[in-house]
Design an enzyme around this catalytic site. Sequence first.
Site, PDB file in Angstrom:
ATOM      1  N   ASP A 155       0.847  -1.196  -0.061  1.00 23.89           N
ATOM      2  CA  ASP A 155      -0.028   0.035  -0.050  1.00 23.89           C
ATOM      3  C   ASP A 155       0.888   1.302  -0.082  1.00 23.89           C
ATOM      4  OD1 ASP A 155       1.216   0.128   2.528  1.00 23.89           O
ATOM      5  OD2 ASP A 155      -0.723  -0.726   3.622  1.00 23.89           O
ATOM      6  N   GLU A 194      -0.051  -8.870  -1.206  1.00 22.23           N
ATOM      7  CA  GLU A 194      -0.640  -8.404   0.049  1.00 22.23           C
ATOM      8  C   GLU A 194      -1.859  -7.824  -0.517  1.00 22.23           C
ATOM      9  OE1 GLU A 194       1.683  -7.410   3.756  1.00 22.23           O
ATOM     10  OE2 GLU A 194       0.611  -5.556   3.358  1.00 22.23           O
ATOM     11  N   GLU A 221      -2.283   5.152   2.858  1.00 20.04           N
ATOM     12  CA  GLU A 221      -2.095   3.569   2.434  1.00 20.04           C
ATOM     13  C   GLU A 221      -3.441   2.977   2.283  1.00 20.04           C
ATOM     14  OE1 GLU A 221      -0.890   4.965   5.167  1.00 20.04           O
ATOM     15  OE2 GLU A 221       1.449   4.747   4.678  1.00 20.04           O
ATOM     16  N   HIS A 227       5.589   5.228  13.224  1.00 18.26           N
ATOM     17  CA  HIS A 227       6.258   6.007  12.032  1.00 18.26           C
ATOM     18  C   HIS A 227       4.725   6.643  11.139  1.00 18.26           C
ATOM     19  CE1 HIS A 227       5.432   2.309  10.101  1.00 18.26           C
ATOM     20  NE2 HIS A 227       5.284   3.013   9.030  1.00 18.26           N
ATOM     21  N   ARG A 229       1.994   8.357   9.167  1.00 18.00           N
ATOM     22  CA  ARG A 229       1.781   9.816   8.970  1.00 18.00           C
ATOM     23  C   ARG A 229       0.827  10.299  10.028  1.00 18.00           C
ATOM     24  NH1 ARG A 229       4.335   8.919   4.371  1.00 18.00           N
ATOM     25  NH2 ARG A 229       5.417  10.836   3.307  1.00 18.00           N
ATOM     26  N   HIS A 283      12.384   5.523  13.693  1.00 18.25           N
ATOM     27  CA  HIS A 283      12.373   5.760  12.029  1.00 18.25           C
ATOM     28  C   HIS A 283      13.002   6.981  11.590  1.00 18.25           C
ATOM     29  CE1 HIS A 283      10.224   6.441   8.129  1.00 18.25           C
ATOM     30  NE2 HIS A 283       9.646   5.283   8.173  1.00 18.25           N
TER      31      HIS A 283
HETATM   32  C1  UD1 Z   1       6.433   4.847   4.076  1.00 15.26           C
HETATM   33  C2  UD1 Z   1       5.132   4.360   3.345  1.00 15.26           C
HETATM   34  C3  UD1 Z   1       4.339   3.666   4.697  1.00 15.26           C
HETATM   35  C4  UD1 Z   1       5.169   2.552   5.090  1.00 15.26           C
HETATM   36  C5  UD1 Z   1       6.444   3.129   5.631  1.00 15.26           C
HETATM   37  C6  UD1 Z   1       7.449   1.941   6.397  1.00 15.26           C
HETATM   38  C7  UD1 Z   1       4.015   5.922   1.856  1.00 15.26           C
HETATM   39  C8  UD1 Z   1       3.137   6.889   1.690  1.00 15.26           C
HETATM   40  N1  UD1 Z   1       4.323   5.472   3.219  1.00 15.26           N
HETATM   41  O1  UD1 Z   1       6.060   5.714   5.032  1.00 15.26           O
HETATM   42  O2  UD1 Z   1       3.033   3.222   4.245  1.00 15.26           O
HETATM   43  O3  UD1 Z   1       4.462   2.362   6.370  1.00 15.26           O
HETATM   44  O4  UD1 Z   1       7.086   3.856   4.594  1.00 15.26           O
HETATM   45  O5  UD1 Z   1       8.376   2.603   7.007  1.00 15.26           O
HETATM   46  O6  UD1 Z   1       4.509   5.101   1.062  1.00 15.26           O
HETATM   47  N2  UD1 Z   1      13.923   8.601   5.495  1.00 15.26           N
HETATM   48  C9  UD1 Z   1      15.401   8.461   5.340  1.00 15.26           C
HETATM   49  N3  UD1 Z   1      15.797   7.175   5.119  1.00 15.26           N
HETATM   50  C10 UD1 Z   1      15.142   6.099   4.852  1.00 15.26           C
HETATM   51  C11 UD1 Z   1      13.849   6.304   4.800  1.00 15.26           C
HETATM   52  C12 UD1 Z   1      13.148   7.420   5.193  1.00 15.26           C
HETATM   53  O7  UD1 Z   1      15.936   9.124   5.745  1.00 15.26           O
HETATM   54  O8  UD1 Z   1      15.792   4.900   4.587  1.00 15.26           O
HETATM   55  C13 UD1 Z   1      13.282   9.747   5.804  1.00 15.26           C
HETATM   56  C14 UD1 Z   1      13.544  10.763   4.650  1.00 15.26           C
HETATM   57  O9  UD1 Z   1      13.607  12.102   5.306  1.00 15.26           O
HETATM   58  C15 UD1 Z   1      12.110  10.605   3.865  1.00 15.26           C
HETATM   59  C16 UD1 Z   1      11.188  10.505   5.293  1.00 15.26           C
HETATM   60  O10 UD1 Z   1      12.100   9.577   6.257  1.00 15.26           O
HETATM   61  O11 UD1 Z   1      11.627  11.688   3.115  1.00 15.26           O
HETATM   62  C17 UD1 Z   1       9.593   9.641   4.819  1.00 15.26           C
HETATM   63  O12 UD1 Z   1       9.747   8.625   4.211  1.00 15.26           O
HETATM   64  P1  UD1 Z   1       8.607   8.281   3.640  1.00 15.26           P
HETATM   65  O13 UD1 Z   1       8.859   6.951   2.530  1.00 15.26           O
HETATM   66  O14 UD1 Z   1       7.854   9.356   2.576  1.00 15.26           O
HETATM   67  O15 UD1 Z   1       7.466   7.793   4.345  1.00 15.26           O
HETATM   68  P2  UD1 Z   1       7.404   6.795   5.526  1.00 15.26           P
HETATM   69  O16 UD1 Z   1       6.848   7.474   6.857  1.00 15.26           O
HETATM   70  O17 UD1 Z   1       8.713   6.165   5.598  1.00 15.26           O
HETATM   71  N1  UDP Z   2      11.660  -3.502  10.732  1.00 17.55           N
HETATM   72  C1  UDP Z   2      13.219  -3.477  10.841  1.00 17.55           C
HETATM   73  N2  UDP Z   2      13.915  -2.609  11.580  1.00 17.55           N
HETATM   74  C2  UDP Z   2      13.394  -1.473  12.498  1.00 17.55           C
HETATM   75  C3  UDP Z   2      11.967  -1.723  12.273  1.00 17.55           C
HETATM   76  C4  UDP Z   2      11.210  -2.305  11.522  1.00 17.55           C
HETATM   77  O1  UDP Z   2      13.775  -4.457  10.086  1.00 17.55           O
HETATM   78  O2  UDP Z   2      14.082  -0.880  13.204  1.00 17.55           O
HETATM   79  C5  UDP Z   2      11.127  -4.383  10.007  1.00 17.55           C
HETATM   80  C6  UDP Z   2       9.576  -4.941  10.718  1.00 17.55           C
HETATM   81  O3  UDP Z   2      10.319  -5.936  11.464  1.00 17.55           O
HETATM   82  C7  UDP Z   2       8.750  -5.401   9.576  1.00 17.55           C
HETATM   83  C8  UDP Z   2       8.994  -4.002   8.726  1.00 17.55           C
HETATM   84  O4  UDP Z   2      10.351  -3.668   9.163  1.00 17.55           O
HETATM   85  O5  UDP Z   2       9.261  -6.526   8.778  1.00 17.55           O
HETATM   86  C9  UDP Z   2       8.020  -3.121   8.961  1.00 17.55           C
HETATM   87  O6  UDP Z   2       8.365  -2.115   8.465  1.00 17.55           O
HETATM   88  P1  UDP Z   2       7.682  -0.721   8.926  1.00 17.55           P
HETATM   89  O7  UDP Z   2       6.997  -0.927  10.212  1.00 17.55           O
HETATM   90  O8  UDP Z   2       8.550   0.577   8.672  1.00 17.55           O
HETATM   91  O9  UDP Z   2       6.320  -0.385   7.801  1.00 17.55           O
HETATM   92  P2  UDP Z   2       4.863  -1.124   7.778  1.00 17.55           P
HETATM   93  O10 UDP Z   2       4.851  -2.496   8.080  1.00 17.55           O
HETATM   94  O11 UDP Z   2       3.906  -0.192   9.101  1.00 17.55           O
HETATM   95  O12 UDP Z   2       4.415  -0.599   6.437  1.00 17.55           O
END
Ligand code: UD1
Ligand code: UDP
Length: 375
Positions: free
Chosen positions: A99, A121, A135, A211, A213, A244
Amino acid sequence: MSEKKRIMSVFGTRPEAIKMAPLVQALHGHPQIESLVCVTGQHRDMLDQVLTIFSITPDIDLNIMRFNQDLTSITTRTLEGLAPVLAEYQPDLILVHGDTTTSVSAALAAFYQKIPVAHVEAGLRSQDPYSPFPEEMNRCLISRLARLHFAPTESNANNLRQEHIQGLIEVTGNTVIDALLSMVYDAYTFQHPLLSDFNFAAGPAILLTAHRRENFGQPIYNICQAVRRLLQDHPSLRVIYPVHPNPQIQEPVRDYLEGVQRLNLIAPLDVQEMHNLMARCTFVMTDSGGLQEEAPALGKPVLVLRTETERPEAVAAGTVEVAGVEEEKIYQSAHALLTDPQKFDRMAMAVNPYGDGHACERIVACIEKWAGIRT
Ligand code: UD1
Ligand code: UDP
């Protein structure tokens, strides 16, 4: 001999990568499939952590991540990045997961070039378009764009049938269980200095993540306050919180929780460390989707820091409780787990509504059938 089918897996975030990795490995080993991986890089460091653990080298990397990115930027950069890639490689099928904005944008990019889409999924629904945001809408849109729908559970498949979604709907289990089972074992030794020295027998240890939104702002403050109170009232409690990297989470969490005793704020863990930590902690508090699936399989109670869940199976089984985002309710739910052994034991039963670790085999079998591959 017929030509190989070219199948491109497209993903961009940590959870997609974890759940697609065992499937990519299965496709890479298939004699009649040419398996390609395109990562958007929506996540950079957290994606790369997963690719390293599973030894996956992407064929294409769009590298779209920006600091503090917004949804429009992820969407447009994925669409613009994928258009020439799809035109050049002309895959017979693309696979997207779950999603995220990477997934919906990739499905749309493929649709624009009339390339069939398979959704791994599929069928999870909260029925609230704003929660989780974005999502819930992302996965509804992907269901309309996809032709193959791999639903983790029967109830996910029923959601799709009720919406009259077209195409093949197959119940496969969740690939997260395939990934989890390959990661956790008793003799595992942690790499992280905090975890390698951690005495799990010395008292309860909560694994915390947040994490989403919709939890930015007041809810994340409420979660932090509840955790502070729990630590004050339970002198042997420890909390481990891999934070996160999103600045919308980093900044408030550091402001509210930095320096709190017995609270360990650490960088995101790699997936093997994370799964083994989950297997050893007392219980989990999280707004994550993936953790709601993994922790029940390991017999760990989960308090969901959200107002709803699209994963009702483990709630029905009793291992997951929706604790909400209000300080008092979160505090009371966790306090009860720490002080009421009967409640703890009721929730700590290992249940696994999400699969038997063979989801990838079922998905590959469906793809073979759909593509007319004879094995
Ligand atoms: C995204 C997904 C969410 C998922 C989550 C898993 C969308 C809209 N959201 O949200 O569904 O649950 O990933 O974690 O697709 N950043 C870093 N390094 C990284 C990753 C992120 O620095 O490796 C920081 C960056 O500043 C980035 C921000 O986090 O801009 C947000 O990342 P983003 O993918 O937009 O949103 P998530 O909250 O991670
Ligand atoms: N996860 C990880 N390291 C972390 C936090 C989460 O490997 O520090 C793994 C977790 O076990 C799961 C996946 O990341 O497999 C979930 O990711 P996240 O919670 O970021 O996203 P969501 O599942 O909510 O989309």
